[in-house]
Scaffold this motif. Structure first.
Motif, mmCIF file in Angstrom:
data_model
loop_
_atom_site.group_PDB
_atom_site.id
_atom_site.type_symbol
_atom_site.label_atom_id
_atom_site.label_comp_id
_atom_site.label_asym_id
_atom_site.label_seq_id
_atom_site.Cartn_x
_atom_site.Cartn_y
_atom_site.Cartn_z
ATOM 1 N N LEU C 123 0.830 -1.205 0.000
ATOM 2 C CA LEU C 123 0.000 0.000 0.000
ATOM 3 C C LEU C 123 0.862 1.252 0.000
ATOM 4 N N HIS C 124 2.000 1.183 0.697
ATOM 5 C CA HIS C 124 2.879 2.348 0.703
ATOM 6 C C HIS C 124 3.517 2.538 -0.675
ATOM 7 N N ASN C 125 3.899 1.428 -1.287
ATOM 8 C CA ASN C 125 4.430 1.508 -2.647
ATOM 9 C C ASN C 125 3.421 2.149 -3.592
ATOM 10 N N ASN C 126 2.159 1.765 -3.383
ATOM 11 C CA ASN C 126 1.098 2.323 -4.208
ATOM 12 C C ASN C 126 1.038 3.832 -4.040
ATOM 13 N N GLU C 127 1.265 4.278 -2.797
ATOM 14 C CA GLU C 127 1.288 5.721 -2.523
ATOM 15 C C GLU C 127 2.430 6.388 -3.292
ATOM 16 N N LEU C 128 3.600 5.755 -3.252
ATOM 17 C CA LEU C 128 4.751 6.336 -3.942
ATOM 18 C C LEU C 128 4.500 6.397 -5.454
ATOM 19 N N GLU C 129 3.908 5.305 -5.954
ATOM 20 C CA GLU C 129 3.542 5.266 -7.375
ATOM 21 C C GLU C 129 2.592 6.414 -7.713
ATOM 22 N N TYR C 130 1.626 6.573 -6.841
ATOM 23 C CA TYR C 130 0.601 7.593 -7.066
ATOM 24 C C TYR C 130 1.234 8.981 -7.094
ATOM 25 N N GLU C 131 2.160 9.207 -6.171
ATOM 26 C CA GLU C 131 2.823 10.517 -6.140
ATOM 27 C C GLU C 131 3.635 10.744 -7.403
ATOM 28 N N ARG C 132 4.219 9.656 -7.901
ATOM 29 C CA ARG C 132 4.990 9.781 -9.125
ATOM 30 C C ARG C 132 4.071 10.116 -10.319
ATOM 31 N N ARG C 133 2.873 9.455 -10.328
ATOM 32 C CA ARG C 133 1.942 9.691 -11.427
ATOM 33 C C ARG C 133 1.326 11.078 -11.362
ATOM 34 N N HIS C 134 1.011 11.494 -10.139
ATOM 35 C CA HIS C 134 0.331 12.783 -9.981
ATOM 36 C C HIS C 134 1.128 13.670 -9.047
ATOM 37 N N PRO C 135 2.193 14.293 -9.528
ATOM 38 C CA PRO C 135 2.998 15.138 -8.634
ATOM 39 C C PRO C 135 2.177 16.295 -8.080
ATOM 40 N N ASP C 136 1.164 16.717 -8.838
ATOM 41 C CA ASP C 136 0.366 17.859 -8.380
ATOM 42 C C ASP C 136 -0.559 17.501 -7.227
ATOM 43 N N ARG C 137 -0.883 16.204 -7.093
ATOM 44 C CA ARG C 137 -1.845 15.822 -6.051
ATOM 45 C C ARG C 137 -1.160 15.393 -4.759
ATOM 46 N N ALA C 138 0.167 15.229 -4.766
ATOM 47 C CA ALA C 138 0.863 14.705 -3.591
ATOM 48 C C ALA C 138 0.821 15.723 -2.453
ATOM 49 N N ILE C 139 0.775 15.190 -1.247
ATOM 50 C CA ILE C 139 0.802 16.085 -0.088
ATOM 51 C C ILE C 139 2.256 16.526 0.105
ATOM 52 N N PRO C 140 2.522 17.829 0.274
ATOM 53 C CA PRO C 140 3.907 18.274 0.488
ATOM 54 C C PRO C 140 4.518 17.621 1.715
ATOM 55 N N GLU C 141 5.812 17.383 1.641
ATOM 56 C CA GLU C 141 6.549 16.684 2.697
ATOM 57 C C GLU C 141 6.316 17.341 4.052
ATOM 58 N N THR C 142 6.329 18.669 4.056
ATOM 59 C CA THR C 142 6.185 19.376 5.330
ATOM 60 C C THR C 142 4.832 19.098 5.958
ATOM 61 N N ASP C 143 3.820 19.027 5.124
ATOM 62 C CA ASP C 143 2.472 18.762 5.653
ATOM 63 C C ASP C 143 2.408 17.385 6.294
ATOM 64 N N VAL C 144 3.095 16.446 5.645
ATOM 65 C CA VAL C 144 3.096 15.094 6.197
ATOM 66 C C VAL C 144 3.703 15.118 7.593
ATOM 67 N N GLN C 145 4.820 15.819 7.720
ATOM 68 C CA GLN C 145 5.478 15.871 9.026
ATOM 69 C C GLN C 145 4.601 16.593 10.040
ATOM 70 N N LYS C 146 3.958 17.666 9.585
ATOM 71 C CA LYS C 146 3.118 18.427 10.502
ATOM 72 C C LYS C 146 1.995 17.543 11.046
ATOM 73 N N LYS C 147 1.354 16.817 10.094
ATOM 74 C CA LYS C 147 0.240 15.972 10.503
ATOM 75 C C LYS C 147 0.731 14.849 11.396
ATOM 76 N N ALA C 148 1.891 14.299 11.052
ATOM 77 C CA ALA C 148 2.424 13.195 11.850
ATOM 78 C C ALA C 148 2.786 13.683 13.239
ATOM 79 N N GLY C 149 3.213 14.933 13.342
ATOM 80 C CA GLY C 149 3.606 15.474 14.634
ATOM 81 C C GLY C 149 2.422 15.672 15.566
#
Lengths: 373, 334, 150
Positions: C123-149
């Motif tokens: 499932l995580h690989n699928n996420e990476l694939e998805y980000e590669r396919r749709h760079p415009d739809r990916a959540i920015p790295e900083t947001d991921v960290q913010k949410k994870a924090g």
């Protein structure tokens, strides 16, 4: 011995013919055991249950919001209406107030879905009668509707879009304009369908006076929807027991008179035009606003018994909820119109040629997912 | 005395070895020609109907899908030959042959060009066609009967009724042309048209009857009841597979070719036409007939059994007879 | 009388129309952002709240996690039994951190049932694939960290 009767000359026998469950014209896994003499049907016995998934029983162990994806799979060509029928029943029971925009989006999606479903009827019915091209034209238009739904709610068939208290998403930017463009386009397509099919003499000869029944018979078998209105009985729940916001639009209920396949066909076509009218008006009236009412996180229907029926694509689609006040229904009974409509089959199939069998079955327009639930 | 000439005009000479070889070569050439035409008429059918339905038709095998039908035929030929357990074995095996041999036989009299290079210039051509093509009914009927399948039985029964009842108006509509030309020889009919006009104009009534009856005779839409897919799930050939099925399929399309050739000959002056060579004119006329058939197939729903029968006996036959009477009267008066 | 001629006119007039066929394996349909394909999973965001597993109508999600040295819950296994998943997207709806989301992966055919047992890695690989396919739809790295924090 004198031969008095023609039947004495040759000994003939009736033949038992098994139609389905895998047959191109039974619209799914439906089976009919017909007794034929030559090409004439003497007796027909429908056999159902090949697509039974126990939705009603499953629902007893599911929260109300979890039931919604299962309703998608009842009448799988008009899932929006199934979604709505369930959430409407729950909303009625809870006495919820639904935001205006949500109601408008619901009406637009439901009528578009009705259109898509009738397009399937049009295409497959003509396919049953041997004409191939209308099927592809109809499916291309349906494809456009489905693509729009795909953009709106993320799925092409199993929408899971309605929620208790509103809809899951607001429309995407430009979605309503897409619908508007489609409605304009579809009006031209309807003219084409008329030219292609409705005036065709072979088609007319195939459907006129075939599979007719009376209003009494229809009511006696609990039929509803187009299958009832084709006999001339004016019964459309959108008019008779207005739900949602259908009373805000100006539209007509097309009625038949003879109750034959032709009436059922032409009513489908006219209902498509009425659906376009409703969508058009809804597009003009829709205003920005919230699409979800304030609902508790865990939906609990107060103890009691509730029934609410809507005018589904195929007739009265009703959800009967027995609640003991918990977050799951104690019992969920679904009134599936296709199941009810199908019951008249043994009566009208008696004495018709085999070729008319598919014409009659197709005109009743059952969806097996709904018949077997 | 044998000359090159009697290789091609063998009908009036005693049979000799070179003549026999010539016949054999002719038969093989016509067979191959028919196979090629059948393959590409199926291709054209799929393309043409596809275009009318907003599709692009076959496009995977070869450029523009040109080898699609070739692949299909190869697949049918190498498929496992399934003979169901409870069929009437002898008849089951014979039926495709019964259906398919007459289909090729009738090609032997179609004048593909001004000179009967590979086909026979027999004096009773038109009659020969009607007589031989009637044998196909037996193949279809036997196929439906011997399959021991109820759907196939109904299909075979429908087919027999349909082909028999449309044979009559078909023959009657041809008689009108024969009356006008004064000969049953197909080349003679073409020659007669070269002096006057195409017979489609004076014989318009006969032509309409011919097209409708011919369509029914070939089991094509809107008269495709014997193999009505949505009712009979395939009709008389439902139990056939592999190359036996291919025989039935071939029969159907070879008849399309033969009927097109007959129509071009009887009503559209056959190979006659200005500028272009005769065989090309003939091909163009047959191609138009094919296209018209596929056009009908894309548009029309299927007619019902009882309606089809009464249409033949109550409308087509009287029309054909009226045409015959009118032709005869006009012929005597003029 | 000659209504079928009109029909013939309709079919022949469609000949020059633009064809609607999509040349499928070479040319894939472009699915919108809301499309509900196979899930994708972002492990950093997951708080092991178990809501997705509880809302799932077919109970096809199973997950486990443990507390790390900061007493924070970390996801350890996350499996979706895709045999019974009905792609209703209820799990993504209840997820508070959007750790489980839908992708537009839609080709689901496989030769064995085992392939439908999607684990966290897949499932995580699928996420990476998805980000590669749709760079415009990916959540920015900083947001991921913010949410994870959070």
């Amino acid at each position: 011995m004198a031969l008095t009767d023609e039947t004495d000359l040759v000994r003939t026998e009736e033949m038992l013919l098994n139609v389905g469950p895998q047959h191109p014209s039974t619209h799914g896994v439906f089976r009919m055991v017909v007794k034929i003499s030559g090409e004439t049907i003497i007796e027909a016995e429908p056999v159902i249950g090949y697509l039974h998934r126990g939705t009603e029983k499953l629902a007893e162990n599911l929260q109300y919001s979890q039931c919604i994806p299962y309703t998608d799979r009842l009448d799988y060509v008009s899932a929006m209406l199934n979604n709505y029928s369930l959430v409407h029943a729950v909303e009625e029971a809870m006495g919820l107030e639904i935001p205006d925009r949500a109601e408008y989006i619901r009406v637009i999606t439901m009528e578009m879905n009705r259109l898509a479903s009738h397009l399937i009827f049009f295409g497959t019915y003509l396919l049953d009668l041997g004409a191939m091209t209308p099927f592809l034209y109809a499916f291309e238009e349906r494809e456009k509707i489905i693509d729009m739904f795909n953009e709106l709610c993320g799925a092409r068939i199993t929408y899971n879009y309605m929620r208790v208290g509103g809809v899951k998403f607001d429309t995407t930017p430009g979605w309503l304009e897409q619908v508007d463009a489609f409605v304009k386009r579809m009006k031209g397509e309807m003219v084409k369908y008329r030219q292609l099919v409705t005036g065709n003499e072979i088609f007319l000869a195939r459907v006129h006076g075939v599979g007719a029944y009376t209003t009494e018979q229809a009511l006696g078998h609990g039929m509803s929807g187009i299958n009832l209105r084709c006999t001339g009985y004016n019964w459309d729940l959108r008019k008779k027991k207005p739900y949602s916001i259908y009373d805000r639009f100006d539209w007509d209920v097309p009625l038949g008179s003879a109750g034959d396949c032709w009436d059922r066909y032409i009513l489908h076509m006219e209902e498509m035009e009425q659906s376009l009218r409703i969508v058009e008006q809804a597009l003009q009236q829709i205003q920005p606003g919230p699409v979800m009412a304030k609902v508790p996180k865990l939906i609990r229907v107060p103890a009691g018994e509730y029934y609410s029926g809507i005018e589904g694509t195929r007739g009265e689609l009703g959800f009967y909820i027995v609640s003991d006040g918990k977050d799951k229904p104690y019992r969920l009974k679904i009134r599936r119109p296709s199941f009810e409509n199908l019951q008249i089959l043994p009566i009208i199939l008696k004495g018709v040629p085999v070729a008319d069998m598919v014409a009659i079955l197709g005109s009743i327009d059952p969806v097996m997912g709904e018949v077997d639930a | 005395m044998w000359t090159w000439n009697n290789l091609w005009h063998w009908a009036g000479h005693p049979l000799s070895w070179p003549g026999f070889v010539g016949m054999l070569v002719g038969a093989v050439v016509i067979l191959l020609l028919a196979l090629l035409v059948v393959m590409y008429s199926i291709y054209w059918q799929r393309k043409f109907i596809g275009w009318m339905q907003w599709r692009i038709g076959p496009n995977r095998v070869g450029p523009w899908g040109l080898f699609q039908t070739v692949a299909d035929v190869l697949k049918l030929l190498v498929k496992e030959d399934v003979i169901p357990a409870n069929v009437d074995r002898t008849l089951f095996l014979l039926a495709p042959i019964f259906a398919f041999v007459p289909a090729f036989l009738v090609l032997s009299i179609i004048p593909f060009s001004a000179h009967h290079v590979f086909t026979a210039n027999i004096g009773i051509g038109a009659l020969f066609y009607v007589a031989i093509s009637a044998i196909t009914i037996h193949g279809v009927m036997l196929g439906g009967w011997s399959s021991n399948n109820k759907w196939a039985l109904i299909g075979g029964m429908r087919s027999a009724a349909q082909m028999l009842s449309y044979e009559v108006p078909l023959g009657m509509s041809i008689v009108g042309v024969v009356l006008m030309a004064g000969t049953l020889n197909l080349n003679g009919i073409i020659a007669a048209q070269m002096h006057t006009v195409w017979y489609v104009i004076p014989q318009i009534l006969g032509f309409i009857v011919f097209v409708i009856a011919g369509t029914a005779e070939m089991n094509r839409t809107p008269f495709d009841l014997p193999d009505a897919e949505s009712e009979l799930v395939g009709g008389y050939h439902v139990e056939y597979s592999g190359f036996r099925f291919a025989f039935f399929m071939l029969t159907e399309y070879v008849y399309l070719l033969a009927m097109g050739g007959l129509m071009a000959t009887l009503f559209f002056g056959g190979w006659a036409g200005p500028f272009l060579p005769g065989w090309l004119w003939f091909a163009i006329k047959i191609f138009i007939f094919f296209t018209f058939q596929f056009w009908l197939q894309a548009t029309l729903p299927r007619i019902r059994q009882d309606q089809m029968m009464s249409f033949s006996w109550k409308l087509l036959l009287p029309l054909a007879l009226a045409n015959l009477v009118i032709t005869a009267v006009v012929k005597v008066l003029v | 009388m000659f209504g079928f001629l009109k029909g013939l006119g309709v079919t022949i007039s469609q000949l020059p129309k633009k064809k609607v066929t999509v040349m499928y394996p070479e040319e894939k349909p472009d699915y919108p952002e809301r499309y509900r394909g196979v899930h994708r999973f972002i492990p950093e965001l997951c708080t092991v709240c178990n809501q997705c597993a509880r809302i799932c109508p077919t109970s096809c999600i199973s997950l486990s996690g443990s507390r790390d040295e900061n007493r924070k819950l970390r996801i350890e296994t996350y499996d979706i039994n895709f045999d019974i998943c009905i792609l209703c997207s209820q799990c993504t709806e209840v997820c508070p951190t959007e750790a489980i989301v839908m992708s537009d992966t839609f080709e689901l055919a496989s030769y064995t049932r085992d392939d439908f047992y999607l684990d966290m890695h897949w499932l995580h690989n699928n996420e990476l694939e998805y980000e590669r396919r749709h760079p415009d739809r990916a959540i920015p790295e900083t947001d991921v960290q913010k949410k994870a924090g959070n």
